[in-house]
Design a protein around this motif. Structure first.
Motif, short mmCIF file in Angstrom:
data_model
loop_
_atom_site.label_atom_id
_atom_site.label_comp_id
_atom_site.label_asym_id
_atom_site.label_seq_id
_atom_site.Cartn_x
_atom_site.Cartn_y
_atom_site.Cartn_z
N THR A 185 24.65 2.78 9.03
CA THR A 185 24.88 3.98 9.85
C THR A 185 23.60 4.45 10.52
O THR A 185 23.58 4.74 11.72
CB THR A 185 25.47 5.11 8.97
N ILE A 186 22.52 4.48 9.75
CA ILE A 186 21.22 4.91 10.30
C ILE A 186 20.78 3.98 11.42
O ILE A 186 20.34 4.41 12.48
CB ILE A 186 20.16 4.97 9.18
N MET A 187 20.90 2.68 11.17
CA MET A 187 20.44 1.71 12.16
C MET A 187 21.32 1.74 13.41
O MET A 187 20.82 1.62 14.52
CB MET A 187 20.39 0.31 11.55
N HIS A 188 22.60 1.91 13.23
CA HIS A 188 23.52 1.93 14.36
C HIS A 188 23.27 3.14 15.25
O HIS A 188 23.36 3.06 16.48
CB HIS A 188 24.97 1.92 13.87
N ALA A 189 22.95 4.28 14.65
CA ALA A 189 22.74 5.51 15.42
C ALA A 189 21.48 5.45 16.28
O ALA A 189 21.39 6.13 17.30
CB ALA A 189 22.66 6.71 14.47
N GLU A 233 13.78 7.91 12.48
CA GLU A 233 12.40 7.45 12.56
C GLU A 233 12.26 6.18 11.71
O GLU A 233 13.05 5.95 10.80
CB GLU A 233 11.45 8.54 12.01
N GLU A 234 11.26 5.39 12.03
CA GLU A 234 11.08 4.14 11.30
C GLU A 234 10.87 4.38 9.80
O GLU A 234 11.38 3.62 8.98
CB GLU A 234 9.88 3.36 11.88
N TRP A 235 10.19 5.44 9.44
CA TRP A 235 9.97 5.72 8.01
C TRP A 235 11.29 6.02 7.31
O TRP A 235 11.47 5.68 6.14
CB TRP A 235 8.96 6.86 7.81
N VAL A 271 14.26 4.70 8.15
CA VAL A 271 14.91 3.40 7.98
C VAL A 271 14.27 2.66 6.82
O VAL A 271 14.96 2.09 5.97
CB VAL A 271 14.83 2.58 9.29
N THR A 272 12.94 2.69 6.76
CA THR A 272 12.21 2.03 5.67
C THR A 272 12.62 2.61 4.32
O THR A 272 12.84 1.86 3.36
CB THR A 272 10.69 2.18 5.88
N LEU A 273 12.74 3.90 4.25
CA LEU A 273 13.16 4.55 3.00
C LEU A 273 14.56 4.10 2.59
O LEU A 273 14.81 3.79 1.42
CB LEU A 273 13.12 6.08 3.17
N GLN A 274 15.46 4.00 3.57
CA GLN A 274 16.82 3.57 3.25
C GLN A 274 16.85 2.09 2.86
O GLN A 274 17.61 1.70 1.96
CB GLN A 274 17.79 3.84 4.41
N ILE A 275 16.04 1.27 3.48
CA ILE A 275 15.93 -0.14 3.08
C ILE A 275 15.47 -0.21 1.63
O ILE A 275 16.00 -1.01 0.84
CB ILE A 275 14.95 -0.91 4.00
N ASP A 276 14.51 0.61 1.26
CA ASP A 276 14.04 0.65 -0.13
C ASP A 276 15.17 1.01 -1.09
O ASP A 276 15.28 0.45 -2.18
CB ASP A 276 12.88 1.64 -0.29
N LYS A 277 16.02 1.94 -0.67
CA LYS A 277 17.16 2.33 -1.51
C LYS A 277 18.14 1.18 -1.67
O LYS A 277 18.67 0.95 -2.77
CB LYS A 277 17.86 3.57 -0.94
N VAL A 278 18.39 0.45 -0.58
CA VAL A 278 19.29 -0.71 -0.66
C VAL A 278 18.69 -1.76 -1.60
O VAL A 278 19.39 -2.29 -2.48
CB VAL A 278 19.53 -1.32 0.75
N GLU A 279 17.43 -2.04 -1.43
CA GLU A 279 16.79 -3.07 -2.27
C GLU A 279 16.70 -2.64 -3.73
O GLU A 279 16.83 -3.47 -4.63
CB GLU A 279 15.41 -3.42 -1.72
#
Length: 147
Positions: free
Chosen positions: A79-83, A87-89, A91-99
């Motif tokens: 959702t974040i990436m599609h919107a 900010e890049e930070w 997206v990075t934070l959400q990637i960390d949550k996925v990982e």
């Protein structure tokens, strides 16, 4: 055109994360210890099969929860990436949550397998690894024949 291509690339990347992060039926798994063929090949006793089932059942709720967590975090990332407004930070934070969610699922599954392996004799473990290798090789061969 470049912006559309960028959106498609981001969407495909997110789908790749989702596809690799969610083993098919991760909470269910393949109950190899319940398969008559596998039980015979490994010479699993009924008490061993029962112990393996108990290990699986004890962790099943946690595995289900972790799969849901992973799906939820991956969906948020998508959702974040599609919107395209974060900010890049962020997206990075959400990637960390996925990982992190993926890691928690992997750790729990690996510990479950370790507990199961402790219930098997060395010969049974060797047989199980041979069985898994044969199945993996079969899947790899089928994939290559489709390409």
């Amino acid at each position: 055109m470049a912006r559309t291509r960028h959106h498609v690339t981001l969407a495909l990347g997110t789908l790749a994360i989702l596809a690799t992060s969610q083993p098919a039926n991760a909470a269910q798994g393949y109950k190899w210890w319940a398969s008559e063929e596998t039980k015979q090949e490994l010479k699993l006793t009924d008490p061993q099969a029962d112990q393996l089932e108990n290990i699986f059942q004890s962790l099943r709720p946690k595995l289900t929860e972790l799969v849901q967590d992973l799906r939820q975090e991956a969906k948020r990332l998508s959702t974040i990436m599609h919107a395209m407004q974060a900010e890049e930070w962020e997206v990075t934070l959400q990637i960390d949550k996925v990982e992190s969610a993926r890691s928690a699922l992997s750790k729990t599954r690996t510990l479950m397998l370790y507990r199961m392996h402790k219930r098997l004799s060395p010969e049974q473990l060797d047989g199980l690894h041979s069985l898994w290798e044969r199945r993996r090789s079969g899947r790899d061969a089928r994939k290559q024949s489709r390409q």
